[in-house]
Design a protein around this motif. Structure first.
Motif, PDB file in Angstrom:
ATOM      1  N   SER A 213      25.968  26.383  38.175  1.00 54.76           N
ATOM      2  CA  SER A 213      26.664  26.932  37.020  1.00 54.76           C
ATOM      3  C   SER A 213      25.712  27.158  35.849  1.00 54.76           C
ATOM      4  O   SER A 213      25.748  28.214  35.198  1.00 54.76           O
TER       5      SER A 213
ATOM      6  N   ARG B  36      30.496  31.138  34.788  1.00 58.25           N
ATOM      7  CA  ARG B  36      31.169  29.915  34.334  1.00 58.25           C
ATOM      8  C   ARG B  36      32.689  30.045  34.384  1.00 58.25           C
ATOM      9  O   ARG B  36      33.387  29.052  34.506  1.00 58.25           O
ATOM     10  N   SER B  37      33.184  31.250  34.276  1.00 59.35           N
ATOM     11  CA  SER B  37      34.631  31.420  34.363  1.00 59.35           C
ATOM     12  C   SER B  37      35.150  31.119  35.770  1.00 59.35           C
ATOM     13  O   SER B  37      36.319  30.800  35.952  1.00 59.35           O
ATOM     14  N   TYR B  38      34.258  31.205  36.761  1.00 60.59           N
ATOM     15  CA  TYR B  38      34.622  30.887  38.130  1.00 60.59           C
ATOM     16  C   TYR B  38      34.270  29.436  38.478  1.00 60.59           C
ATOM     17  O   TYR B  38      35.026  28.769  39.203  1.00 60.59           O
ATOM     18  N   LEU B  39      33.132  28.976  38.002  1.00 63.12           N
ATOM     19  CA  LEU B  39      32.683  27.613  38.297  1.00 63.12           C
ATOM     20  C   LEU B  39      32.050  27.017  37.049  1.00 63.12           C
ATOM     21  O   LEU B  39      30.852  27.177  36.812  1.00 63.12           O
TER      22      LEU B  39
ATOM     23  N   GLN C 193      46.434  27.455  35.760  1.00 63.30           N
ATOM     24  CA  GLN C 193      45.944  28.750  36.242  1.00 63.30           C
ATOM     25  C   GLN C 193      46.173  29.868  35.233  1.00 63.30           C
ATOM     26  O   GLN C 193      45.437  30.861  35.225  1.00 63.30           O
TER      27      GLN C 193
ATOM     28  N   ASP D 179      41.311  28.708  29.436  1.00 62.29           N
ATOM     29  CA  ASP D 179      40.193  28.047  30.119  1.00 62.29           C
ATOM     30  C   ASP D 179      40.743  27.347  31.362  1.00 62.29           C
ATOM     31  O   ASP D 179      40.512  26.162  31.579  1.00 62.29           O
TER      32      ASP D 179
ATOM     33  N   THR E  79      40.243  27.546  34.679  1.00 63.55           N
ATOM     34  CA  THR E  79      39.445  27.067  35.808  1.00 63.55           C
ATOM     35  C   THR E  79      38.999  25.633  35.600  1.00 63.55           C
ATOM     36  O   THR E  79      39.034  24.812  36.519  1.00 63.55           O
ATOM     37  N   ARG E  80      38.597  25.317  34.382  1.00 58.71           N
ATOM     38  CA  ARG E  80      38.143  23.955  34.098  1.00 58.71           C
ATOM     39  C   ARG E  80      39.273  22.956  34.285  1.00 58.71           C
ATOM     40  O   ARG E  80      39.090  21.888  34.883  1.00 58.71           O
TER      41      ARG E  80
ATOM     42  N   VAL F 133      42.002  23.392  36.106  1.00 59.89           N
ATOM     43  CA  VAL F 133      42.355  23.345  37.531  1.00 59.89           C
ATOM     44  C   VAL F 133      41.412  22.405  38.275  1.00 59.89           C
ATOM     45  O   VAL F 133      41.849  21.552  39.061  1.00 59.89           O
ATOM     46  N   LEU F 134      40.121  22.557  38.026  1.00 55.84           N
ATOM     47  CA  LEU F 134      39.146  21.698  38.707  1.00 55.84           C
ATOM     48  C   LEU F 134      39.278  20.250  38.269  1.00 55.84           C
ATOM     49  O   LEU F 134      39.081  19.328  39.078  1.00 55.84           O
TER      50      LEU F 134
END
Length: 270
Positions: free
Chosen positions: A25, A32-35, A213, A217, A219-220, A222-223
């Motif tokens: 990342s 960063r929007s994906y990971l 989702q 922000d 993705t962060r 969700v992870l």
């Protein structure tokens, strides 16, 4: 020493995975929007530990998990003992069991929600359905592995079918049942979170992930929710493995001894 080494290797693997995600990342290999960087995800997960609403959601998911797993065990253990001791009944219901077992629980969400609504009862039903199979088949398999000499000895001393079941078959099957419960515990947690994500049941961890989702922000978050789910699974598995080793240490002794000393030092030659 073996368990300590396994623990240290597990920690090392987790650190390497963390470092790889962070490096990928930070280097811009993945947007960063994906990971997002692993450090940001970890910081967000730690921040959620102080969020009362989030912790209430965790509690709701764990309650559904415990109820579903408990219901599955209450159904699977007696049914497994019955099928394992009555071959005619086992043959009669085998086709039905093999038909139902491959059906994914998530495919039953529309039917269950239609019959039971969108409350905790529907979520618990889905969890119980998915969790019943490992316990059921482990119980049947454990009965088949019971020492026949011990059964015949008790019968020779005049013990009836119930006495043999309680004194020989059930204690011998207990480690297999415990292993089935441990497997089902992981399945139950998966279904608890997945059913919340896919159907909107309750207000648990899956709901948090589903709502994240659509956030800015997302993705962060969700992870971070996924990290919490994985941590819960790791803790649950660790507790069950520890309890299994304490309660059924005799069932693990030959394997542990072989790992420590090797077959030749135990007097066994290939």
């Amino acid at each position: 020493m073996t368990r300590r080494r396994e623990f240290l290797l597990g920690v090392l693997g987790a650190v390497l995975a963390f470092g790889a995600c962070e490096a990928v990342s930070r280097a811009g290999i993945v947007r960063r929007s994906y990971l997002p960087p692993a450090s940001e995800v970890l910081a967000r997960a730690a921040q959620l530990a102080g969020d009362g609403a989030f912790l209430d959601g965790i509690g709701a998911t764990l309650r559904a998990w415990a109820l579903g797993l408990g219901l599955a065990c209450a159904i699977a253990v007696p049914l497994g003992l019955l099928l394992g001791t009555v071959p005619v009944l086992d043959a009669a219901v085998r086709a039905v069991v093999e038909f139902l077992r491959p059906l994914p629980s998530v495919a039953l969400i529309p039917l269950v929600s239609l019959l039971l609504g969108s409350g905790t009862g529907a979520e618990v039903t889905l969890i119980a359905y998915a969790s019943v199979w490992p316990v059921l088949f482990n119980t049947v398999y454990g009965l088949a592995e019971t020492d026949p000499l011990a059964r015949d000895t008790l019968r020779a001393f005049g013990f009836g079918r119930l006495g043999v079941l309680l004194r020989v078959e059930l204690p011998g099957t207990a480690p297999f049942i415990a292993a089935g419960v441990r497997i089902s515990a992981a399945v139950a947690l998966i279904l608890a979170v997945a059913s919340e994500i896919l159907s909107g049941f309750g207000d648990g961890l899956g709901i948090f992930i589903a709502q994240a989702q659509t956030a800015t922000d997302g993705t962060r978050d969700v992870l971070a929710g996924v990290l919490w789910a994985g941590t819960l699974g790791l803790v649950i598995n660790g507790v069950l493995v520890g309890a299994e080793r304490r309660l059924f240490a005799w069932a693990h002794e030959p394997r542990d001894a072989q790992r420590r000393f090797g077959p030749e030092r135990q007097g066994v030659r290939a």
